[in-house]
Design an enzyme around this catalytic site. Sequence first.
Site, mmCIF file in Angstrom:
data_model
loop_
_atom_site.group_PDB
_atom_site.id
_atom_site.type_symbol
_atom_site.label_atom_id
_atom_site.label_comp_id
_atom_site.label_asym_id
_atom_site.label_seq_id
_atom_site.Cartn_x
_atom_site.Cartn_y
_atom_site.Cartn_z
ATOM 1 N N GLY A 55 52.774 -10.942 -14.431
ATOM 2 C CA GLY A 55 53.144 -11.797 -15.552
ATOM 3 C C GLY A 55 52.059 -12.810 -15.843
ATOM 4 N N GLU A 98 49.562 -10.183 -10.095
ATOM 5 C CA GLU A 98 48.758 -9.618 -11.193
ATOM 6 C C GLU A 98 49.076 -10.449 -12.422
ATOM 7 O OE1 GLU A 98 48.166 -8.317 -14.395
ATOM 8 O OE2 GLU A 98 48.969 -6.292 -14.107
ATOM 9 N N CYS A 127 48.411 -5.827 -19.820
ATOM 10 C CA CYS A 127 47.587 -6.835 -19.154
ATOM 11 C C CYS A 127 46.121 -6.429 -19.109
ATOM 12 C CB CYS A 127 48.103 -7.069 -17.733
ATOM 13 S SG CYS A 127 49.770 -7.747 -17.658
#
Length: 465
Positions: A217, A239, A273
Amino acid sequence: MNTNSLLTSTSTPTRTILDPATGEAVGEAPVHTVEDLEAAITAATEAQPAWAALGHEARSAALMKAADAVEANAEELAKMLSREQGKPLNGPNARFEVGACAAWLRAAAGTPLEAETVVDDGETRAQLHYRPIGVVGAIGPWNWPMMITVWQIAPALRMGNAVVVKPSEYTPLSVLALVETINTALPENLVLVVSGGRDVGEALASHPAIGKVMFTGSTATGKAIIRSSADTVKRLTLELGGNDAGIVLPDSDPQAIAEGLFWGAFINTGQTCAALKRLYVHESQYDAVCDALTNVAQAMPMGNGLDENNVLGPLQNQQQYDIVARLVEEAKASGARVLIGGNPDADAPGYFYPTTLIADIDNDNPLVAEEQFGPALPIIRYSTVDEAVAKANALDVGLGASVWSSDLDAAREVASRIQAGTVWINKHGAVDPRVPFGGAKQSGYGLEFGVEGLKALGVPQIING
């Protein structure tokens, strides 16, 4: 069937989940409480020792059966994911994500992890083993809710742990459906989903019975988890996203790389991401790359994910839509050139933002400096490779990056100078369950996937003698 029955009750309050493409109801998600979390952690703690005692071979066999179950229910899972998250069934989207869940379950089961003899010289014999942690807390995001949940739970289970999962409030139904499917192959109460709010996530991150937290997140939330985990000295794998740079070297073929560049940036409609989020192109190739990318973008249909023709979908929620719209408007106001997109239909249903390419933009523009996490890619001109590398490294994040070139040796040399956890050559964001993955700088720490990912879900123990 082993379900989330521990936390299922007719008295549990629910919340209506809406389809981000249409605004229609997808289903009712339970709203669990901190008390529900306590019950889940207690049950998982009781279930874990017997699972750990089975050993690697038996646990791996169960994970293989879980992968079979995911594949047997793949279409139903993909349609749930498409309706709740918004991503289309086709392209590198919903069906792709469900397939990745099965692949990562199998990879976690099939990756060997043997005891390592560190010293054995006739006088000293030392071996390194990895023992189960206990109960792992898995806190996942809304962009790849099923796949990232499997990234968290598969290695945890393989290493003998139980798992308590806290899904995003935006996509709980997908995670509940996935875990119910996986649990058909697992003992009772080994994996439990607590579908609550921020208070549940905070309690999970600080709970003394949780030995490790895995989180994907935002950097801000990751920092909060670090702080809340301090008193119990939890192990962490974080992460925390990034703002991935891509560098196109002067010898590249714009036509050959255009589709790879596009999907590097726009996979999952940019909500990834490790997506390509700022593209640096040498001045000699700049116009050709802009034209080639625009041609690819024009051919990619966007719309409701259940329509088999679409490969791009809506943004998942209003908050993310507003971020993308603000950044694009700021770029336009600065004088940057819109190659395609940038003109959303405010009256249309759903959180659709058109595929947008922005050229002639300054490197300090907010669209470049901030993570947009959506379908808007800034393309920045550079003169020297040193300049491009300096700009790529200028931010405080470093999850991934890419270098695009016809000369692999030149590309690898440039890649070695980039401050990122992974640097891809002539592709971007291509994760592999065999290859370790993790971030640099404020993109987090810890590795996932492969042998290193398994080790991260165990407690190292040296047996000396």
